[in-house]
Design an enzyme around this catalytic site. Structure first.
Site, PDB file in Angstrom:
ATOM      1  N   GLY B  40      -4.388 -31.217   3.667  1.00  0.00           N
ATOM      2  CA  GLY B  40      -3.344 -31.152   4.684  1.00  0.00           C
ATOM      3  C   GLY B  40      -2.486 -32.392   4.784  1.00  0.00           C
ATOM      4  O   GLY B  40      -1.479 -32.389   5.484  1.00  0.00           O
ATOM      5  N   CYS B 249       3.082   1.754   5.007  1.00  0.00           N
ATOM      6  CA  CYS B 249       4.085   1.638   3.950  1.00  0.00           C
ATOM      7  C   CYS B 249       4.584   3.027   3.587  1.00  0.00           C
ATOM      8  O   CYS B 249       3.795   3.936   3.323  1.00  0.00           O
ATOM      9  CB  CYS B 249       3.474   0.969   2.717  1.00  0.00           C
ATOM     10  SG  CYS B 249       4.553   1.018   1.274  1.00  0.00           S
ATOM     11  N   CYS B 252       3.350   3.713  -0.323  1.00  0.00           N
ATOM     12  CA  CYS B 252       1.954   3.790  -0.759  1.00  0.00           C
ATOM     13  C   CYS B 252       0.998   4.043   0.390  1.00  0.00           C
ATOM     14  O   CYS B 252      -0.198   4.193   0.188  1.00  0.00           O
ATOM     15  CB  CYS B 252       1.534   2.500  -1.477  1.00  0.00           C
ATOM     16  SG  CYS B 252       1.252   1.114  -0.345  1.00  0.00           S
ATOM     17  N   CYS B 274       5.849  -2.103   1.649  1.00  0.00           N
ATOM     18  CA  CYS B 274       5.099  -3.330   1.377  1.00  0.00           C
ATOM     19  C   CYS B 274       6.005  -4.405   0.827  1.00  0.00           C
ATOM     20  O   CYS B 274       6.761  -4.177  -0.110  1.00  0.00           O
ATOM     21  CB  CYS B 274       4.020  -3.088   0.312  1.00  0.00           C
ATOM     22  SG  CYS B 274       2.635  -2.131   0.864  1.00  0.00           S
ATOM     23  N   CYS B 280       1.781  -2.802  -3.746  1.00  0.00           N
ATOM     24  CA  CYS B 280       2.273  -1.443  -3.513  1.00  0.00           C
ATOM     25  C   CYS B 280       2.193  -0.619  -4.789  1.00  0.00           C
ATOM     26  O   CYS B 280       1.716   0.520  -4.796  1.00  0.00           O
ATOM     27  CB  CYS B 280       3.722  -1.526  -3.016  1.00  0.00           C
ATOM     28  SG  CYS B 280       4.320  -0.049  -2.190  1.00  0.00           S
TER      29      CYS B 280
END
Lengths: 235, 313, 260
Positions: B40, B249, B252, B274, B280
């Site tokens: 970080g 979606c 899909c 998606c 997808c």
């Protein structure tokens, strides 16, 4: 001779003012002053105008700084010399032991009269309500109408301001009380009230030092006179 | 990884492997190691001039350039899609300067460079995510002075980060930050996870993959090593929440992926699909369908190309 | 007598030089809990320099400031670690600047300004933070509806009161104020002074207040230090210094006040 009843003991007190802004002019006030005040006793300072009475009261309170000598106050069992004590100790003495009613009320903006009177007690106990009750009791006794209690005293008459000042000074039961002209602007009725307050304090064992121009009042409260003249002349 | 025979990588004439010279790659790798050692923490690095301007992914590109090797399989996505102009350009660039194998399959990639999304397919041990970062400093919005933000990170003075979230709640009644949502890494440094949607933040927590972040203009690199704790900032009474959608979606049928809204025509018709194109396509390949899967007029969204393709240059 | 066995602040020989110029020279004193110390003097007397050294924001050339910290015990304000000093300045030590904009973030709301202090020491419950912020707005007489407003929409007096609230919300033990009523209208000043008096006495705060206004000093301070050209020329109880000034400079200051 100081005893275990002595509340105030002054030894060899000298006070002069040096006015640096006036080219160093020296104004002597008093010299070699000695004074003992016992519990339950009222000493009235006597002397003509300019003889240093107010200056002595101010010196007892720690408001003036003497050039020499000692001012001892009985505080929590022992004698404390306020001329050498730390600021903290003097503040503590003023908070719990020594009260002072000055000649004129120092006006703080926005604070209502009731709170002006209650302030010393609140500072000590933190109980606002009880302090305000006591303040109300004193203001009533000193004939300040309740309509005025919520107003800041800035617009009060001289006599009203003085009575607020007195109520504030008597709000605590101080063992030592200093009074500078407490009845100056008061009518006969209120003078009587103040005399009553002083005598009640004495009966409680308070040591009182006061300046009373009104001889009638002085005769009603003072146990003895303390003559300033000789100490002034010595200065 | 699928390819049986490897043709030797064909680097275009005149380029060093990975475009950057060896010293530069070494310098960047050192910066990456330092970043991994302090999760970080923003490590400054000597960013180079790249053949594209700032704001076009130079930070991520320098990272990829430094770590790609002949054995790697490289995937590039931009907002989740492999086929946007930028993703295609970057993929072609690396094909040119490294000859590395590229793929659109998340599962087949060893290094995935991304702009603003994390793939839906869970990452595996051994994979590296490379993020393109515009503003690496999460405190910048409240404290413009670099000297002061460095001190704040050093002394862990992060009270101001919660001020942003407080303001959101005061103004909108909820935390309204939806992307670039600040996180605390390994219980120490507060980090910007780049402009990914907050939906993706949980994927960073205890991930088996290595995540490295590069900001080209600001010249900072930071990293999250595998299996590191990453917590999104929140309040006790306003806990962190991800986005949800009412539907699935349209192509899909997935209910667990980040959905983009697409306007279809002037009649205002729209669909949710998606954002992760590979995810997808894979699902459709497995037989999943969504409510608009058979719509002819949007067939270009499903793509009429085979799902998997290993492309060399 | 208070039960604390030793002073809250112990100042020993604080000297601050700017090259050859003396900012302040060899200042020493003790401050006990609940005491208000006023520092008065004219411009250039070194009072703001001294305040900076006492509050830990300005490193003195020589000398030390000892502080009895609630969290860290007895520490040397300039000798302690940087994180400790910075944390103290956010929690136990309050600093009220003359210009409230130096003590506020203008780009965030009043509530966020107040909340930041709490969040910087780990407060993580929005509801609690907001409730505490509202409480302190009430203490400084700012109406609750202004909590989501930006300080740049506040008047000068209101900004100053907000700054004071931001300092008090972390329950400091000592507050350093530099001319807190400077630049405010007289009636606004009076209101602010009244507020400060009440807060100081109710919360038992120690305060070191720098002012050039002797009336403010008399109203708020128990003790007074008079500074001239970097040195303390007189010190004592406020009423004593103002009613029976000994030093020529003090006498000059006192005699220069106009009576309204």
């Amino acid at each position: 001779m100081p005893t275990d009843k002595t509340m105030i003991s002054v030894r060899g007190l000298d006070k002069t003012f040096t006015l640096h802004t006036q080219g160093g002019t020296v104004i002597p006030v008093f010299s070699g002053l000695n004074l003992d005040v016992n519990a339950g006793e009222c000493v009235a300072l006597a002397g003509s105008s300019g003889s240093g009475k107010s200056s002595l009261i101010c010196s007892l309170y720690g408001n003036y700084r003497p050039q020499n000598g000692s001012v001892s106050i009985r505080h929590e069992g022992g004698m404390v010399d306020i001329t050498t004590a730390t600021p903290r100790q003097v503040l503590d003495i003023r908070k719990t032991t020594m009260g002072y009613v000055s000649q004129f009320l120092r006006v703080v903006p926005r604070v209502p009269a009731l709170d002006v009177v209650a302030e010393p007690l609140v500072a000590l106990t933190g109980d606002l309500e009880a302090a305000r009750d006591r303040a109300a009791f004193l203001l009533k006794r000193l004939n300040i109408p309740s309509a005025l209690w919520s107003l800041p005293p800035a617009t009060f008459s001289g006599g009203e301001q003085q009575r607020v000042n007195i109520a504030r000074g008597f709000s605590l039961e101080y063992p030592v009380l200093l009074l500078d002209e407490p009845t100056a602007s008061l009518d006969a009725e209120n003078r009587r009230v103040v005399v009553g307050l002083i005598n009640e304090a004495k009966a409680r064992g308070t040591a009182v030092v006061g300046i009373f121009h009104d001889e009638e009042v002085r005769d009603l409260v003072a146990d003895r006179l303390f003559e300033m003249r000789s100490f002034k002349e010595a200065a | 990884m699928t390819a049986a025979t490897q043709t030797p990588p064909a680097v275009e004439a005149g380029y060093n492997y990975g475009y950057l010279n060896e010293q530069t790659k070494r310098m960047i790798r050192r910066a990456i190691l330092k970043a991994v050692a302090i999760p970080g923490y923003q490590v400054p690095f000597a960013g180079r001039e790249m053949p594209m301007p700032y704001g076009w992914g130079t930070g991520g590109i320098q990272l990829s350039a430094s770590i790609l090797g002949p054995e790697d399989v490289f995937k590039v996505i931009d907002q989740g899609a492999d086929d946007t102009t930028n993703a295609v350009s970057i993929r072609k660039f690396f094909a040119k300067v490294t000859g590395v194998k590229t793929t659109e399959r998340t599962g087949d990639a060893t290094v995935i460079q991304t702009r603003h999304r994390i793939p839906e397919t869970p990452l595996k041990d051994g994979q590296i995510m490379v993020y393109q970062v515009p503003i690496p400093e999460p405190l910048r919005w409240v404290e413009p002075r670099e000297t002061e933000t460095r001190t704040m990170h050093a002394l862990e003075e992060y009270g101001v980060m919660h001020v942003q979230l407080y303001e959101d709640i005061a103004r909108h009644g909820r935390i309204a930050t939806n992307f670039m949502y600040p996180v605390k890494v390994n219980g120490r440094y507060i980090m910007s996870p780049s402009p990914i949607p907050k939906f993706d933040n949980p994927k960073l927590d205890n991930s088996p993959a290595l995540h490295i972040f590069g900001a080209g203009r600001e010249k900072r690199i930071y990293a999250i090593p595998p299996h590191t704790e990453v917590r999104s900032l929140d309040f006790e009474d306003y806990p962190f929440e991800v986005e949800t959608w009412d539907g699935c979606c349209a192509l899909c049928g997935a209910t667990d992926s980040y959905l983009d809204e697409v306007i279809l025509n002037d009649a205002g018709e729209r669909m949710f699909v998606c954002s992760d194109t590979d995810y997808c396509a894979t699902r459709r390949g497995q037989g999943h369908t969504g409510p608009m899967a058979d719509r002819e007029d949007i067939s270009e969204l499903t793509g009429d190309k085979p799902e998997t393709q290993d492309k060399n240059a | 007598m208070t039960t604390l066995p030793h002073p809250m602040i112990r100042v020993r020989g604080i000297t601050k030089k700017y090259g050859e110029m003396i900012g302040c020279r060899d200042i020493s004193f003790d401050l006990w809990p609940g005491e208000v110390m006023g520092i008065v003097g004219e411009s250039g007397s070194g009072k703001s320099t001294l305040l900076g050294c006492l509050s830990g924001r300005l490193e003195p050339t020589t000398g030390s400031v000892g502080y009895a910290s609630r969290e860290f015990g007895d520490i040397d304000v300039h000798g302690c670690a940087e994180p400790v000093r910075r944390k103290l300045l956010r929690t136990e030590l309050g600093v009220v600047h003359q210009n409230p904009r130096d003590g506020l973030r203008l780009g965030v709301t009043a509530g966020a300004n107040l909340g930041e202090r709490l969040m910087s020491v780990g407060a993580r419950h929005y509801g609690d933070i907001r409730a505490e912020a509202l409480k302190w707005l009430a203490e400084v007489e700012i109406e609750a509806g202004r909590i989501d407003h930006f300080p740049k929409t506040f008047s000068g007096g209101m900004q100053q009161r907000l700054q004071i609230a931001c300092n008090l919300i972390t329950q400091p033990r000592i507050v350093f104020m530099d001319e807190p009523t400077g630049g405010l209208d007289v009636s606004v000043q009076a209101r602010l002074l009244d507020l400060l008096r009440n807060l100081v006495s109710r919360l038992g705060l120690s305060v070191i207040i720098v002012t050039h206004d002797l009336a403010v000093a008399r109203l708020l301070a128990h003790r007074l230090m008079v500074m001239q050209r970097g040195q303390v020329v007189e010190t004592g109880l406020t009423d004593q210094v103002l009613d029976d000034p000994q030093h020529p400079y003090t006498q000059l200051l006192v005699s220069s006040i106009l009576q309204a």
